[in-house]
Design a protein around this motif. Structure first.
Motif, short mmCIF file in Angstrom:
data_model
loop_
_atom_site.label_atom_id
_atom_site.label_comp_id
_atom_site.label_asym_id
_atom_site.label_seq_id
_atom_site.Cartn_x
_atom_site.Cartn_y
_atom_site.Cartn_z
N GLU A 1 0.81 -1.21 0.00
CA GLU A 1 0.00 0.00 0.00
C GLU A 1 0.85 1.26 0.00
O GLU A 1 0.33 2.36 -0.24
N ARG A 2 2.14 1.13 0.23
CA ARG A 2 3.02 2.31 0.31
C ARG A 2 4.00 2.40 -0.86
O ARG A 2 4.51 3.48 -1.14
N VAL A 3 4.30 1.28 -1.51
CA VAL A 3 5.34 1.26 -2.55
C VAL A 3 4.70 1.29 -3.93
O VAL A 3 3.90 0.43 -4.28
N ARG A 4 5.07 2.28 -4.71
CA ARG A 4 4.50 2.48 -6.05
C ARG A 4 5.30 1.76 -7.12
O ARG A 4 4.75 1.26 -8.10
N ARG A 5 6.63 1.68 -6.93
CA ARG A 5 7.49 1.12 -7.97
C ARG A 5 8.82 0.71 -7.34
O ARG A 5 9.25 1.28 -6.32
N VAL A 6 9.47 -0.29 -7.93
CA VAL A 6 10.77 -0.76 -7.45
C VAL A 6 11.75 -0.81 -8.61
O VAL A 6 11.43 -1.34 -9.68
N VAL A 7 12.94 -0.26 -8.41
CA VAL A 7 14.05 -0.43 -9.34
C VAL A 7 15.10 -1.25 -8.60
O VAL A 7 15.70 -0.77 -7.63
N ALA A 8 15.30 -2.49 -9.03
CA ALA A 8 16.20 -3.43 -8.36
C ALA A 8 17.45 -3.60 -9.22
O ALA A 8 17.37 -4.14 -10.33
N VAL A 9 18.59 -3.15 -8.70
CA VAL A 9 19.83 -3.12 -9.48
C VAL A 9 20.78 -4.21 -8.97
O VAL A 9 21.19 -4.21 -7.81
N ASN A 10 21.12 -5.14 -9.86
CA ASN A 10 22.07 -6.20 -9.53
C ASN A 10 21.71 -6.87 -8.20
O ASN A 10 22.51 -6.92 -7.25
N SER A 11 20.52 -7.41 -8.14
CA SER A 11 20.03 -8.02 -6.91
C SER A 11 20.99 -9.10 -6.43
O SER A 11 21.35 -10.02 -7.15
N TYR A 12 21.40 -8.99 -5.17
CA TYR A 12 22.43 -9.87 -4.57
C TYR A 12 21.72 -11.04 -3.90
O TYR A 12 21.56 -11.08 -2.68
N ASP A 13 21.26 -11.99 -4.68
CA ASP A 13 20.43 -13.07 -4.16
C ASP A 13 20.80 -14.42 -4.78
O ASP A 13 19.95 -15.26 -5.02
N PHE A 14 22.08 -14.61 -5.03
CA PHE A 14 22.56 -15.83 -5.69
C PHE A 14 23.75 -16.39 -4.90
O PHE A 14 24.43 -15.68 -4.16
N ARG A 15 23.96 -17.67 -5.05
CA ARG A 15 25.02 -18.35 -4.30
C ARG A 15 26.40 -17.80 -4.68
O ARG A 15 26.68 -17.55 -5.84
N GLY A 16 27.23 -17.65 -3.67
CA GLY A 16 28.60 -17.18 -3.91
C GLY A 16 28.75 -15.69 -3.68
O GLY A 16 29.67 -15.25 -3.00
N GLY A 17 27.87 -14.89 -4.27
CA GLY A 17 27.93 -13.45 -4.08
C GLY A 17 29.27 -12.88 -4.48
O GLY A 17 29.82 -13.21 -5.55
N ILE A 18 29.84 -12.06 -3.62
CA ILE A 18 31.10 -11.38 -3.92
C ILE A 18 32.25 -12.37 -4.10
O ILE A 18 33.26 -12.04 -4.73
N ALA A 19 32.10 -13.58 -3.60
CA ALA A 19 33.15 -14.58 -3.78
C ALA A 19 33.36 -14.92 -5.25
O ALA A 19 34.40 -15.47 -5.63
N ARG A 20 32.37 -14.59 -6.11
CA ARG A 20 32.54 -14.79 -7.54
C ARG A 20 33.44 -13.74 -8.18
O ARG A 20 33.79 -13.84 -9.35
N SER A 21 33.80 -12.71 -7.41
CA SER A 21 34.59 -11.61 -7.96
C SER A 21 35.96 -12.07 -8.43
O SER A 21 36.43 -11.68 -9.50
N SER A 22 36.63 -12.89 -7.61
CA SER A 22 37.99 -13.31 -7.94
C SER A 22 38.43 -14.38 -6.95
O SER A 22 37.77 -14.63 -5.94
N LEU A 23 39.58 -14.98 -7.22
CA LEU A 23 40.15 -15.95 -6.30
C LEU A 23 40.44 -15.29 -4.96
O LEU A 23 40.19 -15.88 -3.89
N LEU A 24 40.97 -14.08 -4.99
CA LEU A 24 41.26 -13.36 -3.75
C LEU A 24 40.00 -13.17 -2.92
O LEU A 24 39.99 -13.39 -1.70
N ALA A 25 38.90 -12.80 -3.58
CA ALA A 25 37.64 -12.60 -2.86
C ALA A 25 37.17 -13.91 -2.23
O ALA A 25 36.68 -13.92 -1.09
N ARG A 26 37.31 -15.01 -2.95
CA ARG A 26 36.90 -16.30 -2.39
C ARG A 26 37.71 -16.65 -1.15
O ARG A 26 37.17 -17.15 -0.15
N VAL A 27 39.01 -16.39 -1.19
CA VAL A 27 39.87 -16.67 -0.04
C VAL A 27 39.47 -15.81 1.15
O VAL A 27 39.36 -16.30 2.29
N VAL A 28 39.23 -14.53 0.90
CA VAL A 28 38.89 -13.62 2.00
C VAL A 28 37.54 -13.98 2.60
O VAL A 28 37.39 -14.06 3.83
N VAL A 29 36.54 -14.22 1.77
CA VAL A 29 35.21 -14.56 2.28
C VAL A 29 35.25 -15.86 3.07
O VAL A 29 34.65 -15.97 4.15
N THR A 30 35.98 -16.85 2.57
CA THR A 30 36.12 -18.11 3.30
C THR A 30 36.75 -17.88 4.66
O THR A 30 36.32 -18.44 5.67
#
Length: 225
Positions: A64-93
């Motif tokens: 009743e309050r929201v008229r429209r949504v603009v969803a940019v690069n929705s972060y709702d998938f497995r891995g997330g930022i860990a998909r960025s690079s090997l370094l990111a996977r190591v850090v997230v782990t």
């Protein structure tokens, strides 16, 4: 006690439902005073990354309050930022590891942070030094390692939040960078959940479109204003 800094006895959680409670319903403990506190209606919500999940779930909760949504690069998938690079996977782990996780979460050498974030950009020069310095300053605040670790731990709840997308009644515009961490199958899955949504893919852009192509977001907002 500072209410914005979590107690070590009560580790924070960052599930989408809690973000909605904080931001949309106006829980003052974390600073949210938006939709219900200010009694706002006919609102356009724009969210990027985790914010896109929040925008969509808020629209599902408060139709009743929201008229429209603009969803940019929705972060709702497995891995997330860990998909960025090997370094990111190591850090997230490391951040998620028992015991040493909070220690690793509190160590953010500038070169490593730059490399990880550049993995989310098509145009690497969009990551400005002043923005990097601001991020690093935030990382020195008391309680930051606990919060950072909790945010990484919240990814399964962000994935689970996709089940709420079909409840959204407001018009939705899905925006993805061509080089976003999400795969074509992830994007198609959200298009299937939101079959009436408009869809834009930004050529050459990565995950952080607000940094890389702010003009795209400005044009989209102007078009729906």
């Amino acid at each position: 006690m500072n209410p914005l800094v979590p107690s070590s006895r009560q580790p924070p959680t960052y599930r989408p439902s809690e973000y909605v409670e904080d931001v949309a319903r106006g829980v003052l403990r974390r600073g949210g005073r938006l939709l219900t506190e200010l009694d706002l209606h006919d609102v356009t919500l724009v969210g990027e990354s985790m914010g896109a999940v929040l925008a969509l779930t808020t629209a599902a909760d408060l139709p009743e309050r929201v008229r429209r949504v603009v969803a940019v690069n929705s972060y709702d998938f497995r891995g997330g930022i860990a998909r960025s690079s090997l370094l990111a996977r190591v850090v997230v782990t490391g951040v998620l590891a028992p015991g040493v996780g909070p220690v690793i979460a509190g160590v953010e050498p500038k070169p490593a942070l730059r490399k990880i974030l550049q993995g989310g950009l098509g145009d690497k020069s969009a990551l400005r030094d002043d923005y990097m310095d601001e991020l690093l300053q935030v990382g020195t605040r008391r309680g930051y390692p606990i919060v950072a670790r909790a945010v990484y731990q919240a990814l399964p709840s962000l994935i689970a939040a996709r089940s709420r997308y079909p409840e959204v009644k407001a018009p939705v515009h899905l925006v993805y960078g061509e080089k976003d961490w999400s795969r074509p199958s992830d994007r198609q899955a959200n298009k299937n959940l939101l079959p009436a949504a408009d869809f834009t893919q930004v050529a050459g852009a990565g995950h952080f479109i607000a940094l890389e192509r702010p003009d795209v977001l400005a044009d989209l907002l102007s078009a729906v204003a």
